[in-house]
Write a protein that holds these residues in place. Structure first.
Motif, mmCIF file in Angstrom:
data_model
loop_
_atom_site.group_PDB
_atom_site.id
_atom_site.type_symbol
_atom_site.label_atom_id
_atom_site.label_comp_id
_atom_site.label_asym_id
_atom_site.label_seq_id
_atom_site.Cartn_x
_atom_site.Cartn_y
_atom_site.Cartn_z
ATOM 1 N N THR A 9 29.567 5.650 2.951
ATOM 2 C CA THR A 9 29.783 7.039 2.537
ATOM 3 C C THR A 9 30.861 7.120 1.465
ATOM 4 O O THR A 9 30.750 7.887 0.508
ATOM 5 N N THR A 11 16.843 -0.017 -7.358
ATOM 6 C CA THR A 11 16.433 1.390 -7.413
ATOM 7 C C THR A 11 16.253 1.832 -8.867
ATOM 8 O O THR A 11 15.314 2.562 -9.196
ATOM 9 N N GLU A 22 18.980 9.735 -7.190
ATOM 10 C CA GLU A 22 20.062 10.177 -6.282
ATOM 11 C C GLU A 22 19.525 10.374 -4.874
ATOM 12 O O GLU A 22 20.185 10.000 -3.891
ATOM 13 N N ARG A 23 18.326 10.945 -4.768
ATOM 14 C CA ARG A 23 17.730 11.153 -3.448
ATOM 15 C C ARG A 23 17.539 9.830 -2.708
ATOM 16 O O ARG A 23 17.862 9.696 -1.518
ATOM 17 N N ILE A 24 17.006 8.820 -3.465
ATOM 18 C CA ILE A 24 16.770 7.507 -2.854
ATOM 19 C C ILE A 24 18.074 6.894 -2.369
ATOM 20 O O ILE A 24 18.163 6.320 -1.262
ATOM 21 N N GLU A 26 15.679 12.010 -8.572
ATOM 22 C CA GLU A 26 14.892 11.151 -7.697
ATOM 23 C C GLU A 26 15.717 9.933 -7.290
ATOM 24 O O GLU A 26 15.716 9.518 -6.121
ATOM 25 N N ARG A 66 20.952 8.398 -1.590
ATOM 26 C CA ARG A 66 21.573 9.129 -0.471
ATOM 27 C C ARG A 66 20.834 8.902 0.844
ATOM 28 O O ARG A 66 21.410 9.040 1.925
ATOM 29 N N GLU A 67 19.560 8.556 0.733
ATOM 30 C CA GLU A 67 18.802 8.272 1.950
ATOM 31 C C GLU A 67 18.982 6.837 2.423
ATOM 32 O O GLU A 67 18.521 6.464 3.508
ATOM 33 N N ASP A 68 19.632 6.011 1.605
ATOM 34 C CA ASP A 68 19.832 4.603 1.961
ATOM 35 C C ASP A 68 21.090 4.477 2.829
ATOM 36 O O ASP A 68 22.220 4.718 2.352
ATOM 37 N N GLN A 69 20.908 4.118 4.092
ATOM 38 C CA GLN A 69 22.015 4.033 5.049
ATOM 39 C C GLN A 69 22.932 2.850 4.785
ATOM 40 O O GLN A 69 24.037 2.765 5.364
#
Length: 712
Positions: free
Chosen positions: A209, A176, A198-200, A196, A202-205
């Motif tokens: 957590t 990333t 951080e968004r990528i 950007e 947080r969207e990565d499952q």
């Protein structure tokens, strides 16, 4: 004047003499030119009415306006950013290293122990110890990256993950980082790029957590600028842009304020800038003129200081050069006084080539070219017109081109008639230059103006020749200068002394012509004055006309009077021809250089034949009684003539001269004179003697070359 020069040089060295007269000329030139470099000034105060229409007397830069324009241009220059792709890879490597350190600490957290019963057992390090180990490993990164520091809690979170998860998150995070940083990121875009990433994440499952916040922290840390401002290039572009700005100038002749107009602050500033206020006491033009005079006189000093000639000749030529220069300045001043009353440029009437023609006729090309440069530069200062304050370039070029043409033209011939031909060519040169000038100005001229400029060009050229012809005898007489033109006149066979040699001593005349050919060629080869050597050779044996028959080349009937008289008498007769020749030449007002050659061409050499003959009769004979009185040759020309004289006589006496015999004779003669010290008082080097030997051999071989025998 020649006596004055000699007397001065008896008391002071030539260097002192040179400094004295160059300095005196500098002072006189400064005084004469000073009034021509001062501009007009006005007694004006701010916010008063201008009494006249004032135009700028020079072109000057307006620094205030120029700086304003440069500041404006500099502000418009776009900064240069440099994108470095490797930064993304480097940041990804740091992220990978952080996770590798975590994995390493976890791998080393299990400690192998041996129980009392000998059975191995495993114990795990306490979390606090693992955190300390990890902190220790991350220490280099934290030191180099001051913005990066994970809390102990975040370290525990990392250490609490299993190795598989850590590897997976490591790979996700490094990939990333590379993805986000493959595009240029400037400082202004840094927050956007971090968000950007951080968004990528947080969207990565795939990221647990519990590990998400630490991953985001490490990821945001990894994003930095990769397109950085290149200050060096940006500064260079700013400088280039500022340098490209043309200076804002107040132009020469530009109207600063019109009559009756209020002198506001801006107008007053421009008047100050151009130095046209009486309240401004400026010494700049005066100091500038002083530097110009120093530069000119330095060139004169350098030329005469390095000139390889006798001190007496240099002294005479120096005075002639300086007088001609000052005479030129006076003529310029007179023309300058008249020019103000006319609308046309009267300066074009100035005799442009006069100084160059006189200098070339009385000295040499180098000095003539130097005179051209000095006269051209000075004419531009003195013969200024309008609002020019530095140099009137058209006048300077006008004088320079004419002078150079005159020098080149006079180099092709040494006859006085060349002065008239040169003046005509100078007139033509002036016409061509004025045609160039009038066309380049792109102005409209009336027929009256065109007629004036045409007449001025012709008058300038012809006046140069006429004045040169009139002044040349004056300088030759007053300073007793032997110019090339004078030498040409002396070489005329109709000269009374040459006619005397030809009619009374034809053998000597033929011998002198042969010596002249040899000496001329040899002198030219070593850079000496070949023409002086040639003419000096014509007259060097004039003393033989007193008793022609006592010299073998004039004995036609085969009788030798020396056979019937004692050797000492023969010696006295032979030796006397040098002193008697010098007396005859002095009586006929011949130049000193010719007289010196007649007196010096035998130096103090020994009359060996008569000395040996006398020695056979009386063993107590003194050698000094059979030596020429001298002095030894003082110049290269006299030394070369002494060699040529001996060689010609020796070779002529040979029955069957060959190239080898001639070479041997020449070598022996030069070696004999060298060993006898005959060249000790002239500046003839061994290298030059070798050249003299070579040239004389070649010339003699040409004269005595073998001829084919024609059938009867």
């Amino acid at each position: 004047m020649q006596r004055f020069v000699k007397k001065m040089q008896q008391y002071v060295s030539f260097t002192t003499f040179l400094i004295l007269f160059v300095g005196l000329t500098a002072v006189l030139s400064f005084v004469l030119i000073l009034s021509d470099v001062k501009g007009e000034s006005y007694d004006i105060r701010e916010f008063t009415l201008s009494p006249d229409t004032i135009r700028s007397n020079k072109t000057v830069e307006d620094p205030v306006k120029t700086e304003e324009e440069r500041t404006r241009v500099a502000s418009e220059v776009q900064p240069v950013y440099q994108f470095t792709e490797e930064i993304g890879s480097n940041r990804a490597a740091i992220v990978s290293s952080i996770f590798d350190y975590v994995l390493d600490v976890k791998a080393n957290s299990v400690i192998q122990n041996t129980q009392e019963d000998g059975i191995p057992a495993e114990t795990v390090k306490p979390m606090s110890a693992m955190v300390d180990d990890l902190r220790s490993k991350l220490s280099p990164i934290e030191k180099s990256e001051t913005a990066f520091r994970l809390s102990d809690e975040q370290l525990r979170v990392l250490l609490g993950q299993n190795s598989e998860t850590l590897r997976e998150v490591r790979d996700i995070l490094t990939n990333t980082t590379k993805t986000v940083m493959k595009d240029p990121i400037r400082n202004d875009d840094l927050i956007r790029a971090k968000n950007e990433l951080e968004r990528i994440l947080r969207e990565d499952q795939r990221i647990p957590t519990s590990l998400m916040q630490v991953a985001v922290t490490i990821g945001r840390f990894s994003i930095v600028e990769n397109e950085i401002l290149n200050e060096e290039i940006t500064e260079a572009r700013v400088k280039d842009a500022m340098a490209d700005v043309e200076p804002t100038k107040i132009l020469q002749g530009q109207v600063i304020v019109r009559e009756g107009q209020v002198v506001d602050r801006e107008v007053y500033r421009q008047l100050e800038l151009t130095g046209m206020l009486t309240s401004q006491t400026t010494y700049k033009p005066i100091v500038g003129l002083a530097f110009y005079i120093i530069l000119m006189m330095f060139l004169v000093f350098t030329h005469f200081y390095s000139w390889k000639a006798t001190a007496e000749r240099k002294g005479k030529i120096l005075l002639v050069f300086l007088i001609i220069f000052l005479l030129n300045v006076v003529v310029m001043k007179l023309i300058g006084l008249v020019e103000k009353d006319y609308d046309v440029m009267v300066a074009f009437l100035f005799p442009t080539a006069l100084s160059a023609m006189l200098t070339r006729a009385l000295s040499n090309e180098k000095l003539a070219f130097l005179m051209c440069i000095l006269t051209a530069g000075t004419s531009g200062l003195v013969l200024r017109d309008g609002y020019t304050t530095i140099l009137q370039m058209e006048i300077s070029l006008y004088v320079l081109f004419s002078g150079i043409v005159a020098v080149y033209m006079m180099s092709t011939s040494h006859k006085r008639s060349v002065l008239l031909q040169t003046s005509m060519l100078v007139a033509l040169t002036n016409l061509i230059f004025l045609a160039f000038y009038l066309l380049m100005t792109q102005s409209s001229y009336s027929w009256q103006e065109l007629t004036f400029y045409g007449i001025a060009a012709v008058v300038s050229g012809l006046l140069s020749g006429a004045l040169a012809i009139g002044l040349l005898p004056f300088f030759e007489t007053v300073f007793n200068i032997l110019s090339d033109m004078k030498l040409i006149e002396l070489s005329n066979p109709n000269h009374p002394l040459l006619k005397k040699i030809l009619t009374e001593t034809p053998g000597t005349y033929h011998h002198s012509v042969m010596v002249a050919n040899l000496a001329d060629s040899a002198c030219e080869a070593i850079g000496a004055n070949g023409l002086l050597a040639r003419v000096g050779s014509y007259y060097h044996d004039i003393g033989k006309t007193k008793r022609p028959s006592f010299f073998i080349e004039n004995q036609m009937n085969g009788k030798n009077p020396h056979d019937t008289i004692p050797p000492e008498t023969s010696s006295d007769i032979i030796i006397a021809h040098t002193t008697e020749g010098a007396k005859m030449l002095s009586k006929h007002k011949m130049p000193q250089e010719i007289i010196d050659i007649a007196r010096q061409h035998h130096g103090t050499s020994l009359l060996q034949y008569f000395y040996v003959k006398a020695k056979e009769q009386n063993d107590e004979v003194a050698e000094t009684d059979y030596r020429y009185p001298g002095p030894k040759p003082q110049t290269k020309e006299a030394a070369v003539i002494s060699v040529a004289d001996s060689v010609e006589a020796a070779v002529r006496s040979m029955k069957e001269p060959s190239a080898e015999k001639i070479r041997q004779v020449v070598n022996n003669i030069i070696k004999g004179k060298l060993n006898d010290g005959q060249f000790n008082e002239c500046d003839l080097s061994m290298k030059e003697l070798k050249k003299v030997e070579s040239v004389i051999c070649e010339t003699m071989n040409g004269i005595y070359h073998s001829r084919i025998e024609y059938p009867k």
